[in-house]
Design an enzyme around this catalytic site. Sequence first.
Site, PDB file in Angstrom:
ATOM      1  N   GLU A   1       0.811  -1.220   0.000  1.00  0.00           N
ATOM      2  CA  GLU A   1       0.000   0.000   0.000  1.00  0.00           C
ATOM      3  C   GLU A   1       0.846   1.273   0.000  1.00  0.00           C
ATOM      4  OE1 GLU A   1      -2.599  -3.267   1.691  1.00  0.00           O
ATOM      5  OE2 GLU A   1      -0.528  -2.581   2.043  1.00  0.00           O
TER       6      GLU A   1
ATOM      7  N   PHE B   1     -11.585  -7.590  13.458  1.00  0.00           N
ATOM      8  CA  PHE B   1     -10.481  -8.024  12.593  1.00  0.00           C
ATOM      9  C   PHE B   1     -10.137  -6.926  11.585  1.00  0.00           C
ATOM     10  CE2 PHE B   1      -9.133 -10.220   8.609  1.00  0.00           C
ATOM     11  CZ  PHE B   1      -7.900 -10.674   9.074  1.00  0.00           C
ATOM     12  N   GLN B   2      -8.870  -6.585  11.513  1.00  0.00           N
ATOM     13  CA  GLN B   2      -8.353  -5.537  10.625  1.00  0.00           C
ATOM     14  C   GLN B   2      -9.039  -4.191  10.852  1.00  0.00           C
ATOM     15  OE1 GLN B   2      -8.243  -7.073   6.536  1.00  0.00           O
ATOM     16  NE2 GLN B   2      -6.167  -7.839   6.930  1.00  0.00           N
TER      17      GLN B   2
ATOM     18  N   LYS C   1     -17.614  -1.095   5.535  1.00  0.00           N
ATOM     19  CA  LYS C   1     -18.072  -2.078   4.551  1.00  0.00           C
ATOM     20  C   LYS C   1     -19.593  -2.066   4.386  1.00  0.00           C
ATOM     21  CE  LYS C   1     -17.088  -6.792   3.033  1.00  0.00           C
ATOM     22  NZ  LYS C   1     -16.343  -8.043   3.342  1.00  0.00           N
TER      23      LYS C   1
ATOM     24  N   MET D   1      24.468   8.858   2.108  1.00  0.00           N
ATOM     25  CA  MET D   1      24.388  10.131   2.826  1.00  0.00           C
ATOM     26  C   MET D   1      24.674   9.933   4.310  1.00  0.00           C
ATOM     27  SD  MET D   1      24.057  13.296   2.103  1.00  0.00           S
ATOM     28  CE  MET D   1      23.019  13.664   0.671  1.00  0.00           C
TER      29      MET D   1
END
Length: 584
Positions: A52, A114-115, A164, A482
């Site tokens: 993502e 969940f999630q 949802k 760097m």
Amino acid sequence: MTRQMTGAKMVVQALKDQGVDTVFGYPGGAVLPIYDEIFQQNEIQHVLVRHEQGAVHAAEGYARSTGKVGVALVTSGPGATNAVTGLTDALMDSIPIVVLSGQVPTFMIGSDAFQEADTVGITRPCTKHNWLVKDTADLSSKIHQAFHVASAGRPGPVLVDIPKDVQFASAEYTPKPKAPVGYYQPQVKGDMETITALVEAIENAERPVFYTGGGVINSGPAASQLLRELVEATGIPITSTLMGLGAYPASGKNWLGMLGMHGLYEANMAMHGCDLMINIGARFDDRITGRIDAFSPKSKKAHIDIDPSSINKVIKTDYPIVGDVAHVLEDMLKVWKARGRKVNREALSKWWRQVDEWRAVECLTYKNSETVIKPQYALQRLEALTKGMDRYITTEVGQHQMWAAQFLGFEDPNRWMTSGGLGTMGYGFPASIGVQMAHPDALVVNVAGEASWLMNMQEMGTAVQFNLPVKQFILNNERLGMVRQWQQLLHGERYSQSWSEALPDFVKLAEAFGAKGIICKDPADLDDALMEMIEHDGPVIFDCLVEKHENCFPMIPSGEPHNKMLLGDAQATNAIAGKGAVLV
């Protein structure tokens, strides 16, 4: 006529109404209804990323190279939290993106489902605005508002969190409004009295300089054209931040190059010695200002910015102008022409003679080698072989990023995509995918370091799946370059965790993904290898083995003003000969 539809269908319809043709995303349970609607249409192409974070950076690359709003779609919980780095990157660099995230059903919010994650709470500090939509009847209007907020005023990221059950439920669809949303109308016209006072200051200034930033590019093509007209008409020197490269052409006679921590000697010295500094669309960030109390100490300061909170936030200004860059520049030109097109010609000629003395230092000089590829040389050859092509450059973050800014020339805006404010390693590769999706026939090159590139290497799967001919030009020094440079110069050469000792074979890695791999370590072979990369019609990983301990100069050390720069040996010799102020 009413248009009843499910929330999931509303999402897709709203994207169509907003002119979206590409969405970068990754499916999950909380967004499956939206993915089902995506499957049933052909107007919007979905690009399946492998992470993502890659989706949001790809949306950034798409947005920055087109001037349009980029779109990413992620699921709930870890899908949304993985997007946080990209959102923060877009906020720091003022990139317009809309991220749509799934959420658990409304009746489960707060139950540690969940999630589940508090996506709105987590992303509040790293977005311009965000919404949790609990009623399907509000969904389409909120998405339209999201696009307006993302693109209006100072651009930035927004997020719409969609449970949802809201996606499954039906309601009446609200079309895209014909007029802008009334509640968010940023000021675009600058105060004419202050603009006139600034024009008068330009007329009388002896050592003026234009200091430009990403706000010029964000304002659109008209702003860059107006800036060029103003610079050419007045004859004033111009420099730019990392984010503003391309707003004024690198080949322009008034161009001083980039300024700041790794900016050019002449740009930094001009900023330090000017008597009138005109900041156009930049935010006085610390990579530019260095030590605040020693920043451009002899100058009157003007600041043109559409974001009122940026004015006087870091540097107190004498001519504060809130407004859109294009509108303000248009008014500045009108006032300047109406007042007789005046500048202090005699003083300006003297100022240019001083600037030319600083240019004579040739601050990008380096000691080349016939046996090992210097990173500066690699970028010089890339510039020479691609100059004039339909070319877009993205970068990762580190030494290679600064060398790319120094040695690659940009004639137009929207051709340079890099992570400025947040300095996000792993940005460049997915950003190059977003750019290539927007410009399928263009040459898109991601200038990378091996350490940065590995952070989102999984996106090779995306490049291969969609046959995107992105070129990954890795300047491989087997170091966190760097970090190693700072450790050498500022930490007693104690190289703590800055050497990479388990790197992959990048050619085999490319082939494992089904792409082309190229390796080059001899300067004599570099041009042929670069042309092989450029001419290949698919994705390429180019492993360019470069000098391991090359330092990126010029460099303003932390806590030093602009006129105290670290230069390399060859540069310092020139500076001393020219009596330039230099910390060696």
